[in-house]
Scaffold this motif. Structure first.
Motif, PDB file in Angstrom:
ATOM      1  N   UNK A  62      -1.042   0.190  -4.433  1.00 15.77           N
ATOM      2  CA  UNK A  62       0.014  -0.821  -4.394  1.00 15.77           C
ATOM      3  C   UNK A  62      -0.411  -2.089  -5.133  1.00 15.77           C
ATOM      4  N   UNK A  63      -1.667  -2.496  -4.931  1.00 13.15           N
ATOM      5  CA  UNK A  63      -2.158  -3.696  -5.618  1.00 13.15           C
ATOM      6  C   UNK A  63      -2.141  -3.494  -7.127  1.00 13.15           C
ATOM      7  N   UNK A  64      -2.594  -2.301  -7.579  1.00 15.44           N
ATOM      8  CA  UNK A  64      -2.620  -2.026  -9.014  1.00 15.44           C
ATOM      9  C   UNK A  64      -1.198  -1.992  -9.580  1.00 15.44           C
ATOM     10  N   UNK A  65      -0.294  -1.320  -8.867  1.00 17.34           N
ATOM     11  CA  UNK A  65       1.101  -1.262  -9.331  1.00 17.34           C
ATOM     12  C   UNK A  65       1.706  -2.661  -9.355  1.00 17.34           C
ATOM     13  N   UNK A  66       1.382  -3.456  -8.344  1.00 19.95           N
ATOM     14  CA  UNK A  66       1.907  -4.816  -8.284  1.00 19.95           C
ATOM     15  C   UNK A  66       1.372  -5.633  -9.457  1.00 19.95           C
TER      16      UNK A  66
ATOM     17  N   UNK B  27      -5.640   1.630   3.943  1.00 16.52           N
ATOM     18  CA  UNK B  27      -6.617   0.685   3.390  1.00 16.52           C
ATOM     19  C   UNK B  27      -7.348   1.261   2.187  1.00 16.52           C
ATOM     20  N   UNK B  28      -7.671   2.533   2.234  1.00 16.29           N
ATOM     21  CA  UNK B  28      -8.507   3.130   1.188  1.00 16.29           C
ATOM     22  C   UNK B  28      -7.708   3.632  -0.012  1.00 16.29           C
ATOM     23  N   UNK B  29      -6.496   4.132   0.207  1.00 16.49           N
ATOM     24  CA  UNK B  29      -5.750   4.745  -0.889  1.00 16.49           C
ATOM     25  C   UNK B  29      -4.485   3.987  -1.250  1.00 16.49           C
ATOM     26  N   UNK B  30      -3.653   3.752  -0.259  1.00 17.51           N
ATOM     27  CA  UNK B  30      -2.324   3.196  -0.536  1.00 17.51           C
ATOM     28  C   UNK B  30      -2.410   1.747  -0.985  1.00 17.51           C
ATOM     29  N   UNK B  31      -3.200   0.948  -0.301  1.00 15.80           N
ATOM     30  CA  UNK B  31      -3.291  -0.481  -0.632  1.00 15.80           C
ATOM     31  C   UNK B  31      -3.817  -0.706  -2.049  1.00 15.80           C
ATOM     32  N   UNK B  32      -4.895  -0.045  -2.476  1.00 14.76           N
ATOM     33  CA  UNK B  32      -5.319  -0.259  -3.868  1.00 14.76           C
ATOM     34  C   UNK B  32      -4.269   0.180  -4.888  1.00 14.76           C
TER      35      UNK B  32
END
Length: 168
Positions: free
Chosen positions: A75-79, A68-73
């Motif tokens: 991934x969202x930015x890369x997406x 939630x804190x590292x991977x998801x942001x």
């Protein structure tokens, strides 16, 4: 009144029976020891299992927090970055396809115009051919009619000449 006592009650054998019972319970009766071991095993199993499950839950919590804190942001930015780039590429591809379709449409229109011109030319040639054929037919018919007239005249002359010789 008879009392129901053990047959050895009040006899000198009673302490011996009591001692034999104690020896039997200590040497041969293992139920208390086994029950103690079972209780110890169950207690150890539950404690270790509880700690293992607690560690698994803690690891899951850490993994979820990390996601939630590292991977998801990330991934969202890369997406978002990739989506905007992909969207630009799709727009460029769409524009190219549109131009290709326009060119193809123009090429088809040119082909259709050429076909119409050829068709009109063929129709004109056909009409000219048919007129020539009609003229030639008229000429042939005229020549045939003249030839028939000549032949009629020739045969009528031949009949006249034959009629002269028929009187012989």
């Amino acid at each position: 009144d008879r009392r129901r006592d053990s047959p050895a009650a009040g006899s000198p054998i009673q302490p011996i029976i009591k001692d034999v019972g104690e020896v039997y319970s200590r040497l041969l009766d293992h139920r208390p020891v086994i029950q103690g071991e079972i209780r110890y095993f169950v207690k150890e199993f539950e404690e270790k299992r509880g700690l293992r499950e607690l560690r698994v839950l803690e690891n899951l919590k850490n993994t979820i927090f990390d996601a939630n804190e590292r991977v998801l942001p990330k991934c969202e930015q890369a997406m978002q970055d990739n989506l905007s780039e992909t969207f630009k590429r799709l727009q460029a591809a769409n524009a190219m396809i549109h131009r290709l379709q326009e060119r193809e449409c123009e090429a088809r229109k040119l082909q259709a115009d050429k076909m119409m011109a050829r068709e009109e030319k063929c129709i004109a040639h056909w009409e000219e051919f048919m007129r020539e054929q009609q003229n030639k037919r008229a000429e042939v018919d005229e020549e045939h009619r003249k030839a028939m007239e000549r032949l009629k005249e020739q045969y009528s002359e031949m009949e006249k000449e034959l009629a002269k010789y028929a009187s012989f």
